[in-house]
Motif scaffolding. Structure first.
Motif, PDB file in Angstrom:
ATOM      1  N   ASP A  13       0.979  -1.351  -0.030  1.00  0.00           N
ATOM      2  CA  ASP A  13       0.084  -0.123  -0.116  1.00  0.00           C
ATOM      3  C   ASP A  13       0.795   1.608  -0.235  1.00  0.00           C
ATOM      4  OD1 ASP A  13      -3.071  -0.882   0.646  1.00  0.00           O
ATOM      5  OD2 ASP A  13      -1.617  -2.105   1.748  1.00  0.00           O
ATOM      6  N   SER A  18      -1.984   1.991  -8.233  1.00  0.00           N
ATOM      7  CA  SER A  18      -3.116   2.544  -9.071  1.00  0.00           C
ATOM      8  C   SER A  18      -2.665   3.874 -10.019  1.00  0.00           C
ATOM      9  CB  SER A  18      -4.204   3.424  -8.109  1.00  0.00           C
ATOM     10  OG  SER A  18      -4.647   2.331  -7.160  1.00  0.00           O
ATOM     11  N   ARG A  39      -8.965  -3.562 -11.594  1.00  0.00           N
ATOM     12  CA  ARG A  39      -8.453  -3.510 -10.369  1.00  0.00           C
ATOM     13  C   ARG A  39      -8.988  -4.682  -9.537  1.00  0.00           C
ATOM     14  NH1 ARG A  39     -11.287   1.164  -6.732  1.00  0.00           N
ATOM     15  NH2 ARG A  39     -13.368   0.391  -7.103  1.00  0.00           N
ATOM     16  N   ARG A  51     -14.066  -4.681  -0.593  1.00  0.00           N
ATOM     17  CA  ARG A  51     -13.714  -3.252  -0.236  1.00  0.00           C
ATOM     18  C   ARG A  51     -14.503  -3.006   1.132  1.00  0.00           C
ATOM     19  NH1 ARG A  51     -10.688  -0.825  -3.811  1.00  0.00           N
ATOM     20  NH2 ARG A  51     -10.531  -2.253  -5.578  1.00  0.00           N
ATOM     21  N   LEU A  54     -12.611  -4.368   3.890  1.00  0.00           N
ATOM     22  CA  LEU A  54     -11.344  -3.787   4.106  1.00  0.00           C
ATOM     23  C   LEU A  54     -11.560  -2.642   4.740  1.00  0.00           C
ATOM     24  CD1 LEU A  54      -9.598  -4.281   0.683  1.00  0.00           C
ATOM     25  CD2 LEU A  54      -9.197  -5.580   2.880  1.00  0.00           C
ATOM     26  N   ARG A  55     -12.448  -1.737   4.713  1.00  0.00           N
ATOM     27  CA  ARG A  55     -12.694  -0.463   5.332  1.00  0.00           C
ATOM     28  C   ARG A  55     -13.374  -0.744   6.661  1.00  0.00           C
ATOM     29  NH1 ARG A  55     -13.546   1.967  -0.581  1.00  0.00           N
ATOM     30  NH2 ARG A  55     -11.189   1.992  -0.633  1.00  0.00           N
ATOM     31  N   PHE A  77     -10.876 -13.333  -1.990  1.00  0.00           N
ATOM     32  CA  PHE A  77     -10.187 -12.570  -2.808  1.00  0.00           C
ATOM     33  C   PHE A  77     -10.146 -13.708  -4.215  1.00  0.00           C
ATOM     34  CE2 PHE A  77      -8.079  -9.925   0.316  1.00  0.00           C
ATOM     35  CZ  PHE A  77      -8.316  -8.578  -0.423  1.00  0.00           C
ATOM     36  N   ARG A  81     -11.629 -13.032  -8.015  1.00  0.00           N
ATOM     37  CA  ARG A  81     -10.525 -13.215  -8.973  1.00  0.00           C
ATOM     38  C   ARG A  81     -11.194 -14.040 -10.218  1.00  0.00           C
ATOM     39  NH1 ARG A  81      -6.374 -13.808  -6.144  1.00  0.00           N
ATOM     40  NH2 ARG A  81      -6.445 -11.589  -5.850  1.00  0.00           N
ATOM     41  N   ARG A 103      -3.247  -4.858  -9.182  1.00  0.00           N
ATOM     42  CA  ARG A 103      -3.277  -6.023  -8.221  1.00  0.00           C
ATOM     43  C   ARG A 103      -4.039  -7.049  -8.916  1.00  0.00           C
ATOM     44  NH1 ARG A 103      -1.435  -4.613  -3.541  1.00  0.00           N
ATOM     45  NH2 ARG A 103      -1.634  -2.527  -2.755  1.00  0.00           N
ATOM     46  N   SER A 107      -1.040 -10.372  -4.864  1.00  0.00           N
ATOM     47  CA  SER A 107      -1.431  -9.394  -3.722  1.00  0.00           C
ATOM     48  C   SER A 107      -2.005 -10.703  -2.592  1.00  0.00           C
ATOM     49  CB  SER A 107      -2.727  -8.227  -4.061  1.00  0.00           C
ATOM     50  OG  SER A 107      -2.081  -7.528  -4.691  1.00  0.00           O
ATOM     51  N   SER A 108      -2.677 -11.659  -3.288  1.00  0.00           N
ATOM     52  CA  SER A 108      -3.084 -12.397  -2.230  1.00  0.00           C
ATOM     53  C   SER A 108      -2.016 -13.116  -1.613  1.00  0.00           C
ATOM     54  CB  SER A 108      -4.148 -13.460  -3.030  1.00  0.00           C
ATOM     55  OG  SER A 108      -5.544 -12.996  -3.166  1.00  0.00           O
ATOM     56  N   GLN A 112      -2.463 -12.243   2.246  1.00  0.00           N
ATOM     57  CA  GLN A 112      -2.871 -13.316   3.068  1.00  0.00           C
ATOM     58  C   GLN A 112      -1.894 -14.191   3.577  1.00  0.00           C
ATOM     59  OE1 GLN A 112      -4.987 -11.889   0.392  1.00  0.00           O
ATOM     60  NE2 GLN A 112      -5.663 -10.898   2.265  1.00  0.00           N
ATOM     61  N   PHE A 162      -5.144  -3.420   6.472  1.00  0.00           N
ATOM     62  CA  PHE A 162      -3.672  -4.136   6.353  1.00  0.00           C
ATOM     63  C   PHE A 162      -2.511  -2.917   6.587  1.00  0.00           C
ATOM     64  CE2 PHE A 162      -5.979  -6.845   3.320  1.00  0.00           C
ATOM     65  CZ  PHE A 162      -6.313  -7.785   4.243  1.00  0.00           C
TER      66      PHE A 162
HETATM   67  P1  TYD Z   1      -6.027  -0.845  -2.802  1.00  0.00           P
HETATM   68  O1  TYD Z   1      -5.546  -1.505  -3.727  1.00  0.00           O
HETATM   69  O2  TYD Z   1      -5.205   0.093  -1.839  1.00  0.00           O
HETATM   70  O3  TYD Z   1      -7.331  -0.155  -3.140  1.00  0.00           O
HETATM   71  P2  TYD Z   1      -7.928   1.317  -2.862  1.00  0.00           P
HETATM   72  O4  TYD Z   1      -7.026   2.254  -3.150  1.00  0.00           O
HETATM   73  O5  TYD Z   1      -9.260   1.231  -3.480  1.00  0.00           O
HETATM   74  O6  TYD Z   1      -8.110   1.390  -1.241  1.00  0.00           O
HETATM   75  O7  TYD Z   1      -6.961  -1.933  -1.682  1.00  0.00           O
HETATM   76  C1  TYD Z   1      -6.947  -3.153  -1.764  1.00  0.00           C
HETATM   77  C2  TYD Z   1      -6.273  -3.897  -0.391  1.00  0.00           C
HETATM   78  O8  TYD Z   1      -6.688  -5.000  -0.509  1.00  0.00           O
HETATM   79  C3  TYD Z   1      -4.715  -3.516  -0.283  1.00  0.00           C
HETATM   80  O9  TYD Z   1      -4.421  -3.418   0.954  1.00  0.00           O
HETATM   81  C4  TYD Z   1      -4.477  -5.000  -0.939  1.00  0.00           C
HETATM   82  C5  TYD Z   1      -5.308  -5.868  -0.528  1.00  0.00           C
HETATM   83  N1  TYD Z   1      -5.448  -7.283  -1.275  1.00  0.00           N
HETATM   84  C6  TYD Z   1      -5.385  -8.240  -0.573  1.00  0.00           C
HETATM   85  O10 TYD Z   1      -4.856  -8.201   0.752  1.00  0.00           O
HETATM   86  N2  TYD Z   1      -5.265  -9.562  -1.304  1.00  0.00           N
HETATM   87  C7  TYD Z   1      -5.654  -9.604  -2.522  1.00  0.00           C
HETATM   88  O11 TYD Z   1      -5.834 -10.641  -2.996  1.00  0.00           O
HETATM   89  C8  TYD Z   1      -5.961  -8.245  -3.128  1.00  0.00           C
HETATM   90  C9  TYD Z   1      -6.476  -8.116  -4.599  1.00  0.00           C
HETATM   91  C10 TYD Z   1      -5.819  -7.080  -2.466  1.00  0.00           C
END
Ligand code: TYD
Length: 216
Positions: A13, A18, A39, A51, A54-55, A77, A81, A103, A107-108, A112, A162
């Motif tokens: 991050d 992006s 994305r 999403r 994550l938030r 995830f 995918r 991503r 990323s996974s 993870q 994260f």
């Molecule tokens: P991010 O790409 O930062 O998107 P945004 O800018 O919209 O917040 O957020 C995705 C988050 O998810 C980032 O911290 C990475 C994580 N992630 C995983 O943990 N596993 C995955 O397989 C993917 C695709 C993302």
């Protein structure tokens, strides 16, 4: 008509995935190539739910506020995918359109496996994603956590689960090991500490080489 080129942009991050995915898509379009920029998590139904998780905005009733475990996240995830591949990535590639994704399964593997507390779990996560085709090129934006942290602090988006510096530093190290762990996959490790334009130039060079290899 041949298949489009499939490029994934990866990193921790604040690495700039992006920004660089968008710049790359614009550059390919400028060269006259049709491009689909996308994305993960995707904008499909499972990605949208991820999403929210994550938030910290999606906590199920009856879960006593406990966050989802890393295994559940890995499965979500991976499900997102497969849906992303079938609904967006493969149809576009099949139509000869290049696909740039911010991503992908890397990323996974990194996120993870590191959040599991047992990085050896990466091979299970790799297996879960076995049916997801490999990109023609995966660009890893290699940044120091301190640089990434400054960039994260400068953006206004909500903090995600994260974004702890210690975890991010371990993930940056894991990303550096990926080309060796996934030997045979085409990677370009790019110095992401540099300015936006310099990093973009490095990526364009790597994509040109991938295109030559691919013959597209
Ligand atoms: P991010 O790409 O930062 O998107 P945004 O800018 O919209 O917040 O957020 C995705 C988050 O998810 C980032 O911290 C990475 C994580 N992630 C995983 O943990 N596993 C995955 O397989 C993917 C695709 C993302």
């Amino acid at each position: 008509m041949g298949q489009g080129l499939f490029v994934a942009i990866e990193g921790i991050d604040g690495a700039g995935t992006s920004t660089q995915a968008e710049l790359l898509a614009n550059e390919l379009r400028r060269e006259g190539r049709p491009v689909h920029l996308t994305r993960e998590p995707s904008d499909g139904p499972i990605g949208s739910m991820i999403r929210q998780v994550l938030r910290g905005r999606l906590v199920a009733a009856g879960s006593s506020g406990r966050p989802l475990g890393w295994e559940t996240m890995a499965l979500l995830f991976a499900a997102d995918r497969m849906d992303h591949l079938k609904s967006e990535i493969e149809p576009n590639l099949g139509d000869g359109i290049d696909v740039v994704t911010d991503r992908y399964y890397h990323s996974s593997i990194v996120y993870q496996a590191e959040t599991s507390g047992e990085p050896a779990t990466w091979s299970w996560i790799r297996t879960l994603n076995q049916r997801a085709r490999a990109p023609n090129l995966t660009v890893i934006l290699d940044v120091q956590e301190k640089v990434a942290q400054k960039r994260r602090a400068a953006r206004r988006s909500a903090v995600e689960i994260f974004e702890e510096p210690e975890l991010q530093a371990r993930m940056a190290a894991f990303y550096r090991r990926l080309p060796e762990l996934l030997a045979g996959e085409p990677f370009a490790v790019v110095d992401g500490n540099r300015g936006i334009d310099a990093v973009h130039e490095l990526i364009v060079g790597a994509v040109q080489s991938a295109r030559l290899r691919q013959g597209t």
